[in-house]
Design a protein around this motif. Structure first.
Motif, PDB file in Angstrom:
ATOM      1  N   ARG A 269       2.958   2.003  11.460  1.00 18.94           N
ATOM      2  CA  ARG A 269       2.618   2.257  10.050  1.00 18.94           C
ATOM      3  C   ARG A 269       1.967   3.623   9.892  1.00 18.94           C
ATOM      4  O   ARG A 269       2.253   4.367   8.964  1.00 18.94           O
ATOM      5  CB  ARG A 269       1.666   1.176   9.534  1.00 18.94           C
ATOM      6  N   TYR A 270       1.088   3.913  10.844  1.00 21.11           N
ATOM      7  CA  TYR A 270       0.392   5.194  10.784  1.00 21.11           C
ATOM      8  C   TYR A 270       1.397   6.350  10.868  1.00 21.11           C
ATOM      9  O   TYR A 270       1.365   7.275  10.068  1.00 21.11           O
ATOM     10  CB  TYR A 270      -0.619   5.285  11.929  1.00 21.11           C
ATOM     11  N   CYS A 271       2.284   6.263  11.848  1.00 19.40           N
ATOM     12  CA  CYS A 271       3.271   7.334  12.026  1.00 19.40           C
ATOM     13  C   CYS A 271       4.167   7.459  10.799  1.00 19.40           C
ATOM     14  O   CYS A 271       4.507   8.565  10.381  1.00 19.40           O
ATOM     15  CB  CYS A 271       4.126   7.075  13.265  1.00 19.40           C
ATOM     16  N   ARG A 272       4.552   6.327  10.241  1.00 19.53           N
ATOM     17  CA  ARG A 272       5.414   6.382   9.052  1.00 19.53           C
ATOM     18  C   ARG A 272       4.660   6.989   7.870  1.00 19.53           C
ATOM     19  O   ARG A 272       5.228   7.738   7.089  1.00 19.53           O
ATOM     20  CB  ARG A 272       5.945   4.987   8.710  1.00 19.53           C
ATOM     21  N   ALA A 273       3.381   6.675   7.772  1.00 21.98           N
ATOM     22  CA  ALA A 273       2.578   7.260   6.693  1.00 21.98           C
ATOM     23  C   ALA A 273       2.468   8.776   6.848  1.00 21.98           C
ATOM     24  O   ALA A 273       2.123   9.482   5.913  1.00 21.98           O
ATOM     25  CB  ALA A 273       1.193   6.632   6.666  1.00 21.98           C
ATOM     26  N   ARG A 274       2.774   9.258   8.067  1.00 22.40           N
ATOM     27  CA  ARG A 274       2.764  10.708   8.277  1.00 22.40           C
ATOM     28  C   ARG A 274       4.168  11.305   8.164  1.00 22.40           C
ATOM     29  O   ARG A 274       4.385  12.462   8.487  1.00 22.40           O
ATOM     30  CB  ARG A 274       2.169  11.038   9.657  1.00 22.40           C
TER      31      ARG A 274
ATOM     32  N   GLU B 206      10.901   5.186  11.825  1.00 27.69           N
ATOM     33  CA  GLU B 206      10.512   4.256  12.875  1.00 27.69           C
ATOM     34  C   GLU B 206      11.000   4.695  14.258  1.00 27.69           C
ATOM     35  O   GLU B 206      10.265   4.612  15.246  1.00 27.69           O
ATOM     36  CB  GLU B 206      11.054   2.872  12.538  1.00 27.69           C
TER      37      GLU B 206
ATOM     38  N   ILE C 211       5.710   7.488  20.733  1.00 26.87           N
ATOM     39  CA  ILE C 211       4.731   6.651  21.432  1.00 26.87           C
ATOM     40  C   ILE C 211       5.173   6.415  22.886  1.00 26.87           C
ATOM     41  O   ILE C 211       4.376   6.493  23.821  1.00 26.87           O
ATOM     42  CB  ILE C 211       4.541   5.317  20.678  1.00 26.87           C
TER      43      ILE C 211
ATOM     44  N   GLU D 188       0.444  -1.310  13.571  1.00 26.72           N
ATOM     45  CA  GLU D 188      -0.442  -0.352  12.926  1.00 26.72           C
ATOM     46  C   GLU D 188      -0.091   1.077  13.364  1.00 26.72           C
ATOM     47  O   GLU D 188      -0.131   2.004  12.564  1.00 26.72           O
ATOM     48  CB  GLU D 188      -1.906  -0.687  13.232  1.00 26.72           C
ATOM     49  N   LYS D 189       0.262   1.241  14.653  1.00 27.74           N
ATOM     50  CA  LYS D 189       0.662   2.576  15.114  1.00 27.74           C
ATOM     51  C   LYS D 189       1.916   3.038  14.397  1.00 27.74           C
ATOM     52  O   LYS D 189       2.038   4.191  14.007  1.00 27.74           O
ATOM     53  CB  LYS D 189       0.910   2.573  16.623  1.00 27.74           C
TER      54      LYS D 189
END
Lengths: 251, 484
Positions: free
Chosen positions: B435-440, B444, B451, B432-433
């Motif tokens: 995914r969140y970063c990629r959505a921003r 990867e 992180i 989820e972390k």
């Protein structure tokens, strides 16, 4: 701006969206309401490119291009923004650092020069002021030890700084007190313009009163079963979703 | 050593006849492989050491014969043939070394590129057999002048034995006794060279001391010996290693580092360890079996260890502090990263003897690939240590499904009013972390690096500025391709 045509989506072979259709024209704000489990969050995850969801049929066009061909980060670069229902925390990473990295990743992908520290700071501070966010939040670790409301405000802050073209906010108003709700609405209204579209996924009419969307859609069992203007939200508030179940006519 | 290793007992070694050892031409610059008293005598002779030094080495060797390799670490170690090691060679044998950068592993060169290692430095780090790969003389000269004006001694261990025997005799082995453990005893018997630092009374060392700047620092060999003495009221910060990976033919590295802090003195020792970790199958990496210990001898003295460990196939290392004086302070800050098939068993010991002694342990372990990462810590409070305090925080971060994190904290508290705190956590870089970063808009690799850097922040913060920047970059490069 965004067109979904006959889109069906499974998660672990369970169908969630079922020949789903939606058209969001440029410059419009659309709200999507519906009972729990109707597939609203699935819709937002599919749009962001979450690989847990399998799109089994249909087409999603974003600015005239096939959205499904883009990686999640490429979608962000192309102006898609998802406000998460449960934003993650990243301990040890400064809020500013995170946001600046995100902004510069986008600028780099678009062939623009990176934003330097000084102009970024101005950008972030003015965004924070727009939504009445304490500047101290900019210096804290990203979402670490933030309250639910603070995390949601932080999503809006990111939205303001990243200036997306299509904003999807997944239950941005859940768990917010009145002040935080006002701040969220302020952020949305500040960014609202003729070139930008919004999809607001919500359970409550309160946010919609503050934002006044162009269209309200009601989702049930993976489909839109009714659409109308923002007064539809109040009708739903009065009559409940049960009223819809016995009256599934699209207006 | 681990159960599956061959019987590496001292009996085995002592029974091996070492005929070649006795017929070596004393003038040659390399002794034959193998270990026995004659070899040790010859090492000492070649280094023109005084007789007390030879006796010291022999004492260590004889004790070593009675020891067995430790088996308690959470490590799988293939047997090491100590009789195949050449214990003395000057200069280091270059016959296996690459003749030019063209012969160096392209992967290694690619890493230098990513880390921004200057061109003239690359050949030296890659171990290319060139006479003068780079000219550090001018830098070193200025450096030496500034130090000598302050009265600071910073030289090789060999030079110290020759020029400052009284200091070496007094302090060598005073913190890590010759028989302390299997690898320390081995080091004591055969150590090749290393660094010696002496900071006079009430002196603040005018610059960060770095092995990088010490002439003769290259090729100190696999049995390095370091001794740092800080007289009353003095301060020093010492940097060991560099972020660029070092190519080395020697598989076993068994170094010993001893620190002595007298009254109100302060020693900060920072390490970035990036030895060759082996290939993806774990072949050929370095075994880094190090004994590091500091003695807070005087009241109010302070010793601080900071380490960033990303290299070596196997790391076995516990930088420790003996808090003998009253109101002394010991610190241990560590980031250890294991990926591919790397293994690390690392941590610290804080031995509280003095009243009011305080210690802080912050350990961050990161495991990726098939890496195995173990924190092993011991906090001991003696009956004399009234008011002793310790705070330990020990966090593990897992990347991917095939790695492991293990924690073995131990506390022996023998004073009723000691305060000991221990916090531990294990987290996974969850999907989820990412995914969140990629959505921003982060890819990867950027997401993982961000992180991990956040996770390491408390340690990077205490590194000297320049090291911290390099350590962040190193972490980024090391984690490439770890996810996905």
């Amino acid at each position: 701006m965004l067109t979904l045509h006959n889109v069906s989506v499974n998660i672990d072979d369970t169908p969630i969206l079922n020949e789903f259709n939606l058209e969001v024209p440029q410059g419009e704000v659309h709200a999507i309401m519906g009972p729990n489990g109707s597939g609203k969050s699935t819709l937002s995850r599919v749009l962001m490119g979450d690989e847990c969801y399998q799109v089994t049929q249909g087409a999603i066009m974003y600015q005239g291009e096939d959205l499904m061909a883009l990686s999640p980060e490429a979608r962000a670069h192309q102006g898609l923004f998802l406000g998460f229902q449960y934003p993650v925390a990243i301990p040890g990473v400064n809020n500013m650092t995170f946001l600046k990295t995100a902004l510069n990743a986008k600028r780099k992908a678009l062939g623009q020069s990176e934003c330097d520290a000084m102009s970024f700071m101005q950008l972030a501070e003015s965004a924070a002021q727009t939504i009445g966010m304490d500047l101290a939040f900019l210096k804290r670790d990203f979402n670490t030890d933030f309250s639910g409301g603070e995390k949601k405000r932080n999503e809006i802050l990111q939205m303001l700084v990243l200036e997306p073209k299509l904003v999807i906010l997944d239950e941005i108003d859940s768990g917010l007190d009145i002040d935080a709700l006002q701040a969220v609405a302020l952020g949305i209204n500040a960014l609202r313009d003729a070139g930008r579209s919004f999809i607001l996924i919500t359970h409550y009419p309160r946010l919609l009163e503050l934002v006044q969307p162009d269209r309200v859609h009601v989702m049930m069992s993976g489909q839109i079963v009714m659409s109308g203007d923002y007064t539809l939200a109040n009708t739903l508030e009065e009559k409940g979703y049960g009223w819809l179940a016995s009256n599934t006519v699209e207006s | 050593m681990a159960s599956r290793s061959a019987p590496l007992t001292s009996e085995l070694f002592s029974n091996i006849a070492y005929e070649a050892g006795f017929v070596t031409d004393i003038q040659s610059e390399q002794l034959p492989a193998g270990l026995n008293e004659s070899i040790i005598q010859q090492i000492s002779e070649k280094k023109a050491e005084p007789s007390w030094m030879l006796e010291w080495r022999l004492k260590a060797y004889r004790h070593w014969l009675t020891l067995k390799p430790p088996t308690w670490a959470h490590l799988k170690i293939d047997p090491i043939d100590l009789n195949e090691i050449v214990y003395f060679s000057r200069p280091k044998s270059m016959k296996d070394a690459p003749k030019s950068l063209d012969e160096v592993d392209p992967e290694l060169l690619a890493t230098y590129d990513k880390l921004g290692v200057p061109l003239h430095e690359r050949a030296r780090l890659a171990g290319v057999a060139v006479d003068a790969v780079f000219d550090s003389v001018s830098v070193a000269t200025t450096f030496k002048e500034t130090l000598s004006e302050a009265g600071v001694i910073f030289c090789s261990m060999s030079e110290a034995i020759e020029c400052h025997p009284e200091l070496v005799r007094e302090y060598l082995g005073s913190v890590v006794p010759v028989g302390d453990n299997y690898f320390a005893a081995l080091n004591s018997a055969v150590f090749s060279d290393g660094s010696f630092v002496y900071i006079p009374k009430d002196t603040i060392c005018p610059m960060e001391l770095s092995t990088y700047f010490r002439i003769n620092a290259a090729n100190t060999g696999q049995f390095e010996r370091t001794l740092i003495i800080a007289e009353a009221g003095s301060r020093v910060s010492y940097l060991e290693g560099c972020t660029a990976p070092m190519r080395d033919e020697n598989q076993l590295h068994a170094a010993v580092v001893e620190l002595v802090a007298l009254e109100s003195a302060s020693i900060k020792y920072s390490t970035v360890q990036n030895w060759y970790p082996g290939d993806e199958e774990g072949r050929g990496g370095i075994y880094n079996f190090v004994t590091k210990r500091g003695l807070c001898k005087g009241d109010r003295s302070k010793i601080s260890w900071t380490q960033v460990e990303t290299g070596s196939a196997i790391t076995w290392k516990y930088p420790s502090v003996v808090l003998r004086g009253e109101d002394t302070v010991g610190e241990f800050y560590s980031v250890a990263l294991t990926r591919q098939k790397q293994q690390a068993d690392t941590g610290t010991k804080m031995i509280h003897i003095g009243r009011g002694s305080r210690s802080t342990i912050i350990s961050k372990g990161i495991s990726a690939g098939q890496g195995q990462n173990t924190y092993r810590g011991c906090v001991k409070v003696a009956p004399t240590a009234a008011g002793a305090r310790n705070f330990t925080q020990c966090d593990s971060l897992l990347i991917g499904p095939h790695c492991g994190a293990h924690t073995f904290p131990r506390m022996d508290v023998m004073h009723p009013n000691a305060q000991i705190e221990h916090e531990a956590s294990t987290t996974r870089i969850d999907e989820e972390k990412l995914r969140y970063c990629r959505a921003r808009g982060l890819d990867e690799a950027q997401a993982v690096s961000m992180i991990v850097n956040g996770f390491c922040k408390p340690i990077f913060q205490v590194l000297p500025m320049e090291f911290a920047v390099e350590a962040r970059q190193l972490m980024e490069v090391s984690l490439e391709g770890c996810v996905g």
